[in-house]
Motif scaffolding. Structure first.
Motif, PDB file in Angstrom:
ATOM      1  N   LYS A 145       0.816  -1.216   0.000  1.00 51.67           N
ATOM      2  CA  LYS A 145       0.000   0.000   0.000  1.00 51.67           C
ATOM      3  C   LYS A 145       0.850   1.266   0.000  1.00 51.67           C
ATOM      4  O   LYS A 145       0.457   2.288  -0.557  1.00 51.67           O
ATOM      5  N   LYS A 146       2.017   1.186   0.622  1.00 51.15           N
ATOM      6  CA  LYS A 146       2.908   2.346   0.691  1.00 51.15           C
ATOM      7  C   LYS A 146       3.806   2.462  -0.536  1.00 51.15           C
ATOM      8  O   LYS A 146       4.645   3.361  -0.611  1.00 51.15           O
ATOM      9  N   GLY A 147       3.641   1.544  -1.484  1.00 49.68           N
ATOM     10  CA  GLY A 147       4.434   1.586  -2.697  1.00 49.68           C
ATOM     11  C   GLY A 147       5.855   1.064  -2.521  1.00 49.68           C
ATOM     12  O   GLY A 147       6.714   1.289  -3.388  1.00 49.68           O
ATOM     13  N   ARG A 150       6.008  -4.958  -4.094  1.00 54.67           N
ATOM     14  CA  ARG A 150       5.069  -5.407  -5.109  1.00 54.67           C
ATOM     15  C   ARG A 150       4.014  -6.289  -4.443  1.00 54.67           C
ATOM     16  O   ARG A 150       4.149  -6.672  -3.278  1.00 54.67           O
ATOM     17  N   SER A 151       2.978  -6.608  -5.168  1.00 51.56           N
ATOM     18  CA  SER A 151       1.919  -7.468  -4.646  1.00 51.56           C
ATOM     19  C   SER A 151       2.408  -8.919  -4.627  1.00 51.56           C
ATOM     20  O   SER A 151       2.759  -9.480  -5.667  1.00 51.56           O
ATOM     21  N   SER A 192      14.189  -8.697  -0.814  1.00 58.49           N
ATOM     22  CA  SER A 192      14.536  -8.726  -2.241  1.00 58.49           C
ATOM     23  C   SER A 192      13.385  -9.315  -3.060  1.00 58.49           C
ATOM     24  O   SER A 192      13.141  -8.897  -4.196  1.00 58.49           O
ATOM     25  N   ILE A 193      12.676 -10.268  -2.480  1.00 58.49           N
ATOM     26  CA  ILE A 193      11.493 -10.829  -3.151  1.00 58.49           C
ATOM     27  C   ILE A 193      10.371  -9.799  -3.199  1.00 58.49           C
ATOM     28  O   ILE A 193       9.740  -9.582  -4.235  1.00 58.49           O
ATOM     29  N   ALA A 194      10.140  -9.142  -2.073  1.00 52.75           N
ATOM     30  CA  ALA A 194       9.023  -8.198  -1.977  1.00 52.75           C
ATOM     31  C   ALA A 194       9.259  -6.940  -2.804  1.00 52.75           C
ATOM     32  O   ALA A 194       8.308  -6.359  -3.341  1.00 52.75           O
ATOM     33  N   GLU A 195      10.504  -6.518  -2.914  1.00 54.26           N
ATOM     34  CA  GLU A 195      10.808  -5.260  -3.581  1.00 54.26           C
ATOM     35  C   GLU A 195      11.046  -5.420  -5.083  1.00 54.26           C
ATOM     36  O   GLU A 195      11.059  -4.435  -5.805  1.00 54.26           O
TER      37      GLU A 195
END
Length: 202
Positions: A145-147, A150-151, A192-195
């Motif tokens: 939500k905060k950008g 990634r989803s 690293s996965i989330a970003e």
């Protein structure tokens, strides 16, 4: 209660029984360990052992619940106290790895043997595991939500947690790396996965 006496107590003797049982369950597997073997390991006959415990399954339940409850409480505290989801990943990671390091037999039992529980005991432990996963999910969703992230699909979050949960298979608390060092490596990987933007499967 059994004959007017408490069957599960929080005193030193019960703590000792639980610790020895966790070592046995972690080493041999819950189903392979009998009550007689637990009694022999703690130096108590069957009657004396049942003065302190109500059943082998209750021992497993108490082992499985104890630390996952603590993780849920600490995780919810981090939700309230740390608004930055990136920093919170490190807090969650360090707390989880410290707990596994400090209580390896118990956490092995928690992650590997909990499915041996039945009925309400199984339901309670499953709900605690889900509550803990929800804390991580909330963190990733806030980052989205905060950008910042990634989803991530739920399966990816389960995979990240699996990285932690199955560390009991290879972890050596006496090894060269501390729990914090391993936790930060794992947190870096989770971030690293989330970003990352991700890519399409072929």
């Amino acid at each position: 209660m059994r004959n007017g006496k408490p069957t599960v107590a929080g005193g030193q003797q019960y703590e000792r029984i639980q610790k020895i049982a966790a070592d046995l369950f972690a080493t041999r597997g819950y189903r392979a360990v009998g009550v007689a073997e637990i009694g022999e390991a703690v130096g108590l006959g069957r009657g004396a052992l049942y003065y302190h415990i109500s059943s082998k399954e209750d021992l497993l339940f108490n082992i499985a619940v104890r630390y996952i409850e603590d993780l849920v409480v600490a995780g919810r505290d981090s939700l309230a106290s740390e608004p930055d989801p990136r920093k919170r990943i490190y807090i969650l990671s360090r707390n989880l790895m410290h707990t596994i390091f400090a209580n390896l037999p118990e956490m092995t039992v928690c992650f590997r043997e909990a499915d041996c529980l039945t009925g309400q005991r199984h339901r309670i432990v499953s709900e605690l595991h889900q509550a803990y996963q929800d804390i991580w999910t909330t963190t990733f969703r806030e980052g989205e939500k905060k950008g910042l992230f990634r989803s991530l699909p739920t399966v990816a979050i389960k995979g990240i947690l699996g990285m932690y949960f199955y560390s009991f298979l290879w972890l050596k608390p006496s090894g060269r790396k501390s729990s914090r060092e391993i936790a930060d490596v794992f947190a870096d990987m989770a971030l690293s996965i989330a970003e990352s933007k991700g890519r399409q499967a072929p």
